[in-house]
Design a protein around this motif. Structure first.
Motif, PDB file in Angstrom:
ATOM      1  N   HIS A  79      80.927  77.869 -16.777  1.00 16.20           N
ATOM      2  CA  HIS A  79      80.275  79.085 -17.285  1.00 16.20           C
ATOM      3  C   HIS A  79      79.339  79.671 -16.227  1.00 16.20           C
ATOM      4  O   HIS A  79      79.345  80.884 -15.963  1.00 16.20           O
ATOM      5  CB  HIS A  79      79.449  78.768 -18.529  1.00 16.20           C
ATOM      6  CG  HIS A  79      80.256  78.476 -19.751  1.00 16.20           C
ATOM      7  ND1 HIS A  79      81.242  79.306 -20.219  1.00 16.20           N
ATOM      8  CD2 HIS A  79      80.194  77.435 -20.628  1.00 16.20           C
ATOM      9  CE1 HIS A  79      81.772  78.799 -21.325  1.00 16.20           C
ATOM     10  NE2 HIS A  79      81.158  77.666 -21.587  1.00 16.20           N
ATOM     11  N   THR A  80      78.532  78.809 -15.638  1.00 14.93           N
ATOM     12  CA  THR A  80      77.542  79.248 -14.653  1.00 14.93           C
ATOM     13  C   THR A  80      78.218  79.853 -13.426  1.00 14.93           C
ATOM     14  O   THR A  80      77.802  80.900 -12.922  1.00 14.93           O
ATOM     15  CB  THR A  80      76.653  78.059 -14.237  1.00 14.93           C
ATOM     16  OG1 THR A  80      75.939  77.596 -15.377  1.00 14.93           O
ATOM     17  CG2 THR A  80      75.670  78.457 -13.151  1.00 14.93           C
ATOM     18  N   PHE A  81      79.268  79.195 -12.937  1.00 16.50           N
ATOM     19  CA  PHE A  81      79.976  79.682 -11.750  1.00 16.50           C
ATOM     20  C   PHE A  81      80.535  81.080 -11.999  1.00 16.50           C
ATOM     21  O   PHE A  81      80.398  81.978 -11.157  1.00 16.50           O
ATOM     22  CB  PHE A  81      81.095  78.706 -11.393  1.00 16.50           C
ATOM     23  CG  PHE A  81      81.871  79.108 -10.169  1.00 16.50           C
ATOM     24  CD1 PHE A  81      81.355  78.914  -8.903  1.00 16.50           C
ATOM     25  CD2 PHE A  81      83.137  79.686 -10.297  1.00 16.50           C
ATOM     26  CE1 PHE A  81      82.068  79.296  -7.770  1.00 16.50           C
ATOM     27  CE2 PHE A  81      83.856  80.065  -9.174  1.00 16.50           C
ATOM     28  CZ  PHE A  81      83.322  79.866  -7.907  1.00 16.50           C
ATOM     29  N   TYR A  82      81.139  81.278 -13.170  1.00 19.58           N
ATOM     30  CA  TYR A  82      81.703  82.591 -13.491  1.00 19.58           C
ATOM     31  C   TYR A  82      80.596  83.642 -13.564  1.00 19.58           C
ATOM     32  O   TYR A  82      80.745  84.748 -13.033  1.00 19.58           O
ATOM     33  CB  TYR A  82      82.456  82.539 -14.818  1.00 19.58           C
ATOM     34  CG  TYR A  82      83.138  83.841 -15.176  1.00 19.58           C
ATOM     35  CD1 TYR A  82      84.447  84.093 -14.775  1.00 19.58           C
ATOM     36  CD2 TYR A  82      82.464  84.835 -15.895  1.00 19.58           C
ATOM     37  CE1 TYR A  82      85.069  85.300 -15.083  1.00 19.58           C
ATOM     38  CE2 TYR A  82      83.088  86.043 -16.206  1.00 19.58           C
ATOM     39  CZ  TYR A  82      84.379  86.265 -15.797  1.00 19.58           C
ATOM     40  OH  TYR A  82      84.987  87.465 -16.088  1.00 19.58           O
ATOM     41  N   ALA A  83      79.490  83.288 -14.228  1.00 20.36           N
ATOM     42  CA  ALA A  83      78.383  84.244 -14.368  1.00 20.36           C
ATOM     43  C   ALA A  83      77.830  84.641 -13.005  1.00 20.36           C
ATOM     44  O   ALA A  83      77.599  85.827 -12.735  1.00 20.36           O
ATOM     45  CB  ALA A  83      77.283  83.644 -15.241  1.00 20.36           C
ATOM     46  N   LEU A  84      77.616  83.662 -12.120  1.00 24.49           N
ATOM     47  CA  LEU A  84      77.055  83.954 -10.806  1.00 24.49           C
ATOM     48  C   LEU A  84      78.025  84.774  -9.957  1.00 24.49           C
ATOM     49  O   LEU A  84      77.610  85.671  -9.224  1.00 24.49           O
ATOM     50  CB  LEU A  84      76.701  82.645 -10.084  1.00 24.49           C
ATOM     51  CG  LEU A  84      75.581  81.809 -10.720  1.00 24.49           C
ATOM     52  CD1 LEU A  84      75.413  80.499  -9.958  1.00 24.49           C
ATOM     53  CD2 LEU A  84      74.268  82.582 -10.744  1.00 24.49           C
ATOM     54  N   ARG A  85      79.326  84.486 -10.068  1.00 18.00           N
ATOM     55  CA  ARG A  85      80.324  85.225  -9.289  1.00 18.00           C
ATOM     56  C   ARG A  85      80.422  86.674  -9.725  1.00 18.00           C
ATOM     57  O   ARG A  85      80.857  87.538  -8.963  1.00 18.00           O
ATOM     58  CB  ARG A  85      81.693  84.554  -9.425  1.00 18.00           C
ATOM     59  CG  ARG A  85      81.881  83.306  -8.607  1.00 18.00           C
ATOM     60  CD  ARG A  85      81.899  83.581  -7.111  1.00 18.00           C
ATOM     61  NE  ARG A  85      82.970  84.483  -6.727  1.00 18.00           N
ATOM     62  CZ  ARG A  85      84.196  84.091  -6.379  1.00 18.00           C
ATOM     63  NH1 ARG A  85      84.482  82.793  -6.383  1.00 18.00           N
ATOM     64  NH2 ARG A  85      85.114  84.965  -6.037  1.00 18.00           N
ATOM     65  N   HIS A  86      80.010  86.957 -10.966  1.00 16.65           N
ATOM     66  CA  HIS A  86      80.112  88.328 -11.485  1.00 16.65           C
ATOM     67  C   HIS A  86      78.738  88.979 -11.628  1.00 16.65           C
ATOM     68  O   HIS A  86      78.525  89.844 -12.469  1.00 16.65           O
ATOM     69  CB  HIS A  86      80.867  88.327 -12.818  1.00 16.65           C
ATOM     70  CG  HIS A  86      82.316  88.019 -12.670  1.00 16.65           C
ATOM     71  ND1 HIS A  86      82.777  86.730 -12.505  1.00 16.65           N
ATOM     72  CD2 HIS A  86      83.419  88.833 -12.628  1.00 16.65           C
ATOM     73  CE1 HIS A  86      84.105  86.763 -12.382  1.00 16.65           C
ATOM     74  NE2 HIS A  86      84.511  88.013 -12.447  1.00 16.65           N
ATOM     75  N   GLY A  87      77.801  88.539 -10.785  1.00 14.27           N
ATOM     76  CA  GLY A  87      76.510  89.201 -10.706  1.00 14.27           C
ATOM     77  C   GLY A  87      75.525  88.836 -11.787  1.00 14.27           C
ATOM     78  O   GLY A  87      74.475  89.475 -11.908  1.00 14.27           O
ATOM     79  N   GLY A  88      75.818  87.810 -12.586  1.00 12.96           N
ATOM     80  CA  GLY A  88      74.898  87.401 -13.640  1.00 12.96           C
ATOM     81  C   GLY A  88      73.778  86.523 -13.102  1.00 12.96           C
ATOM     82  O   GLY A  88      73.787  86.102 -11.941  1.00 12.96           O
ATOM     83  N   GLU A  89      72.820  86.264 -13.947  1.00 15.83           N
ATOM     84  CA  GLU A  89      71.681  85.409 -13.597  1.00 15.83           C
ATOM     85  C   GLU A  89      71.582  84.294 -14.625  1.00 15.83           C
ATOM     86  O   GLU A  89      71.556  84.542 -15.823  1.00 15.83           O
ATOM     87  CB  GLU A  89      70.392  86.235 -13.584  1.00 15.83           C
ATOM     88  CG  GLU A  89      69.167  85.433 -13.161  1.00 15.83           C
ATOM     89  CD  GLU A  89      67.898  86.280 -13.178  1.00 15.83           C
ATOM     90  OE1 GLU A  89      66.805  85.698 -13.064  1.00 15.83           O
ATOM     91  OE2 GLU A  89      68.011  87.518 -13.321  1.00 15.83           O
TER      92      GLU A  89
END
Length: 383
Positions: A79-89
């Motif tokens: 979940h974290t990897f996907y969020a970070l790759r798509h500009g999430g925090e």
């Protein structure tokens, strides 16, 4: 970053803290005991001959319990990897008694992004289950019974983890996928209500099964599913209401705080005069932190005149007059402070905003929403 109450940081992933909740320390021995009691049955399911495992059953139970939470960690890291790759925090990953949670700064704005981010966790678990299942099949018949059992067990744990999280209800990932699918037609609030209602249904089902099977862990899962569903529904409703209200309408107007160069005796009198438990600390009229009544009381009365505010103040957070209440609440939560200082266009102190101000604002916003409902105004625009 400050540690969250009740957690211990054990590492990090791409700069995101990985924390263990203290409830996990209670869960591990309980799970180890539960797994050890079913060890022989599990060995038979894995096609391992009786007595071929060796070692104490409790040690195997503990190893399986640890394997479960490692699997949960990999699930949350996806979940974290996907969020970070798509500009999430992401503020952190926390492992708890019933699994884990990736602490997002904000739910993705596009329903499709939320659905994909929710889906990568279960897909990772199911992918691991498939890979481990293939490796288990490859070592079958080689006489490596301990390796075969470990691989088979990890494959089953990941399969169960993936399927469980695909259940279409909050707080599981499947609930987020349901919400993402419904949001374009119903709007975020109503879609969340549906997913949360499904969460309550599953919580009741888990609770009934826990009573029938006399399984206390299932009852614990039921409780956390119920609390997670209720919490998600409350948060989304709060967000929808606070986004409609500006900070200027929520705050307590306050043009003067406690100057950085004053003594703690001055801070004592300022707090008493304002009848509050904390005040912003200012320098040339600009907020730079806050001082609390507890900090004042920690200094002996006879020494307050020689002890300066700058020595006792804590770091604070700032919001602007034109921002909405949800943005201010997020800043308060991210900085883990009890209030934010509100500044005007020139950066000068204009007021303070704390949880009491937000509660009053929520009450007014709910009343306004009820009034709009009575007059026929739409409560929420769908995306």
């Amino acid at each position: 970053m400050r540690a969250r109450p009740g957690t211990l940081q054990v590492g990090s992933f791409r700069g995101v803290p990985i924390r263990v909740h203290f409830s996990l320390l209670v869960a591990l021995p309980l799970l180890a005991l539960s797994f050890s009691a079913a060890l022989q049955q599990a060995a038979e399911t894995a096609d391992v001959p009786p007595g071929a495992l060796g070692g104490h059953s409790w040690a195997w139970g503990l190893a399986v319990a640890v394997g479960l939470f490692v699997s949960v960690l990999l699930h949350e890291m996806a979940h974290t990897f996907y969020a970070l790759r798509h500009g999430g925090e992401v503020h952190g990953i926390t492992l708890m008694i019933v699994g884990g949670v990736s602490e997002l700064a904000e739910v993705p704005k596009r329903p499709r992004d939320e659905a994909m981010m929710a889906l990568v966790g279960p897909l990772t678990s199911l992918g691991l289950a498939a890979v481990l299942g293939v490796v288990t099949w490859l070592v079958h018949g080689l006489g490596l019974f301990q390796v075969q059992f470990a691989l088979f067990t990890l494959a089953m744990l990941n399969a169960v983890l993936g399927v469980f999280n695909l259940l279409p209800a909050f707080p599981m990932d499947g609930g987020r996928i349901v919400r993402a699918a419904l949001t374009p037609r119903l709007g975020m609030v109503r879609a969340t209500k549906v997913a949360a209602a499904l969460g309550r249904v599953f919580a009741v089902a888990f609770g009934v099964w826990g009573v029938v099977s006399l399984n206390p862990f299932t009852l614990v899962v039921a409780f956390f599913v119920l609390m997670g569903a209720e919490g998600e529904a409350r948060q989304v409703r709060m967000k929808a209401l606070l986004e409609q209200v500006r900070v200027e309408a929520l705050m307590t107007p306050r043009m003067v705080g406690v100057d950085l160069d004053l003594s703690m005796q001055d801070a004592h009198w300022a707090l008493r005069r304002e009848h509050v438990g904390m005040l912003p600390v200012t320098s040339s009229g600009r907020p730079i932190g806050y001082v609390t009544w507890a900090a004042v009381q920690a200094v002996p009365e006879s020494q307050r005149g020689g002890y300066m505010v700058r020595d006792a103040m804590e770091d604070g957070a700032v919001a602007e007059l034109s921002e909405d209440g949800w943005t201010a609440l997020r800043r308060m939560a991210e900085a883990r402070v009890p209030l934010v200082a509100v500044v005007d266009e020139e950066g000068l102190l204009a007021g303070t905003l704390d949880w009491n101000d937000l509660q009053r604002g929520l009450s007014r916003a709910e009343e306004a929403e009820r009034e709009r409902s009575r007059t026929g105004w739409p409560r929420e625009r769908t995306a």
